[in-house]
Motif scaffolding. Sequence first.
Motif, PDB file in Angstrom:
ATOM      1  N   ARG A  73     -15.502   7.900   5.806  1.00  0.00           N
ATOM      2  CA  ARG A  73     -14.501   6.800   6.501  1.00  0.00           C
ATOM      3  C   ARG A  73     -14.024   5.854   5.558  1.00  0.00           C
ATOM      4  NH1 ARG A  73     -17.521   4.860  10.798  1.00  0.00           N
ATOM      5  NH2 ARG A  73     -16.628   6.499  11.859  1.00  0.00           N
ATOM      6  N   VAL A  74     -12.702   5.962   5.357  1.00  0.00           N
ATOM      7  CA  VAL A  74     -12.258   5.156   4.015  1.00  0.00           C
ATOM      8  C   VAL A  74     -10.992   4.264   4.562  1.00  0.00           C
ATOM      9  CG1 VAL A  74     -12.769   7.049   2.435  1.00  0.00           C
ATOM     10  CG2 VAL A  74     -10.395   7.259   3.596  1.00  0.00           C
ATOM     11  N   GLN A  75     -10.691   3.345   3.824  1.00  0.00           N
ATOM     12  CA  GLN A  75      -9.513   2.443   4.399  1.00  0.00           C
ATOM     13  C   GLN A  75      -8.681   2.954   3.466  1.00  0.00           C
ATOM     14  OE1 GLN A  75     -10.031  -0.359   6.542  1.00  0.00           O
ATOM     15  NE2 GLN A  75     -11.845   0.802   6.857  1.00  0.00           N
ATOM     16  N   VAL A  76      -7.234   3.150   4.035  1.00  0.00           N
ATOM     17  CA  VAL A  76      -6.221   3.653   3.049  1.00  0.00           C
ATOM     18  C   VAL A  76      -4.978   2.762   3.191  1.00  0.00           C
ATOM     19  CG1 VAL A  76      -7.030   6.030   3.142  1.00  0.00           C
ATOM     20  CG2 VAL A  76      -5.374   5.049   5.064  1.00  0.00           C
ATOM     21  N   LEU A  77      -4.190   2.913   2.207  1.00  0.00           N
ATOM     22  CA  LEU A  77      -2.789   2.133   2.119  1.00  0.00           C
ATOM     23  C   LEU A  77      -1.751   2.886   2.038  1.00  0.00           C
ATOM     24  CD1 LEU A  77      -4.121  -0.582  -0.382  1.00  0.00           C
ATOM     25  CD2 LEU A  77      -3.503  -1.042   2.190  1.00  0.00           C
ATOM     26  N   GLY A  78      -0.832   2.820   2.768  1.00  0.00           N
ATOM     27  CA  GLY A  78       0.408   3.713   2.340  1.00  0.00           C
ATOM     28  C   GLY A  78       1.537   2.741   2.257  1.00  0.00           C
ATOM     29  N   SER A  79       2.636   3.448   1.652  1.00  0.00           N
ATOM     30  CA  SER A  79       3.845   2.425   1.295  1.00  0.00           C
ATOM     31  C   SER A  79       4.466   1.721   2.661  1.00  0.00           C
ATOM     32  CB  SER A  79       4.764   3.112   0.250  1.00  0.00           C
ATOM     33  OG  SER A  79       5.376   4.082   1.020  1.00  0.00           O
ATOM     34  N   HIS A  80       4.576   0.341   2.322  1.00  0.00           N
ATOM     35  CA  HIS A  80       5.237  -0.525   3.808  1.00  0.00           C
ATOM     36  C   HIS A  80       4.311  -0.343   4.893  1.00  0.00           C
ATOM     37  CE1 HIS A  80       8.291  -0.528   0.593  1.00  0.00           C
ATOM     38  NE2 HIS A  80       8.471   0.488   0.843  1.00  0.00           N
ATOM     39  N   SER A  81       2.999  -0.191   4.553  1.00  0.00           N
ATOM     40  CA  SER A  81       2.157  -0.058   5.995  1.00  0.00           C
ATOM     41  C   SER A  81       0.758  -0.872   5.836  1.00  0.00           C
ATOM     42  CB  SER A  81       1.604   1.461   6.317  1.00  0.00           C
ATOM     43  OG  SER A  81       0.830   1.954   5.294  1.00  0.00           O
ATOM     44  N   ALA A  82       0.352  -1.541   6.755  1.00  0.00           N
ATOM     45  CA  ALA A  82      -0.850  -2.062   6.758  1.00  0.00           C
ATOM     46  C   ALA A  82      -1.896  -0.954   6.483  1.00  0.00           C
ATOM     47  CB  ALA A  82      -1.175  -2.869   8.232  1.00  0.00           C
ATOM     48  N   LEU A  83      -3.295  -1.748   6.271  1.00  0.00           N
ATOM     49  CA  LEU A  83      -4.414  -1.022   5.953  1.00  0.00           C
ATOM     50  C   LEU A  83      -4.912  -0.282   7.218  1.00  0.00           C
ATOM     51  CD1 LEU A  83      -6.568  -0.615   3.709  1.00  0.00           C
ATOM     52  CD2 LEU A  83      -7.913  -2.576   4.821  1.00  0.00           C
ATOM     53  N   ARG A  84      -5.419   1.022   6.829  1.00  0.00           N
ATOM     54  CA  ARG A  84      -5.757   1.845   8.045  1.00  0.00           C
ATOM     55  C   ARG A  84      -7.030   2.581   7.795  1.00  0.00           C
ATOM     56  NH1 ARG A  84      -1.960   0.046  11.394  1.00  0.00           N
ATOM     57  NH2 ARG A  84      -0.281   0.506  11.149  1.00  0.00           N
ATOM     58  N   THR A  85      -7.826   2.875   8.715  1.00  0.00           N
ATOM     59  CA  THR A  85      -9.059   3.644   8.660  1.00  0.00           C
ATOM     60  C   THR A  85      -8.999   5.068   8.943  1.00  0.00           C
ATOM     61  OG1 THR A  85     -10.512   1.307   9.160  1.00  0.00           O
ATOM     62  CG2 THR A  85     -11.483   3.547   9.123  1.00  0.00           C
ATOM     63  N   PHE A  86      -9.309   6.022   8.072  1.00  0.00           N
ATOM     64  CA  PHE A  86      -9.337   7.198   8.219  1.00  0.00           C
ATOM     65  C   PHE A  86     -10.522   7.794   8.163  1.00  0.00           C
ATOM     66  CE2 PHE A  86      -5.016   8.950   6.255  1.00  0.00           C
ATOM     67  CZ  PHE A  86      -4.270   7.764   7.004  1.00  0.00           C
TER      68      PHE A  86
END
Length: 106
Positions: A73-86
């Motif tokens: 379970r990781v916290q990820v960042l995409g360009s121009h997006s909020a922090l998400r959990t995958f």
Amino acid sequence: MTLTPEAPSRTTLVVHVRLDTAGKPLAVRHDGRIWIVDPDTESQHWFARDSWWDTRRTAAVGSGDLVSVEYWRVQVLGSHSALRTFTLRREPLATQWLLESIDDGC
């Protein structure tokens, strides 16, 4: 089918995961985008057991571990997006990773 934060799902999709030398995810390629694992958050790593008695999977002696399902379970960042959990999953003896769910934020 695309998993979105607005519609989290338990449906799994094959994703490409870049790992460091210790096996920890660094980035995830999903839906044509690269999601970078946030180095400032703590990733969770665990193993669960596959219900081999339901799948009736058989293998020759020495085939390897047929029951350990690996999760991250990781916290990820995409360009121009909020922090998400995958939540990522790898089945026993598999080489591919599955994206099990996407959730908003921490």
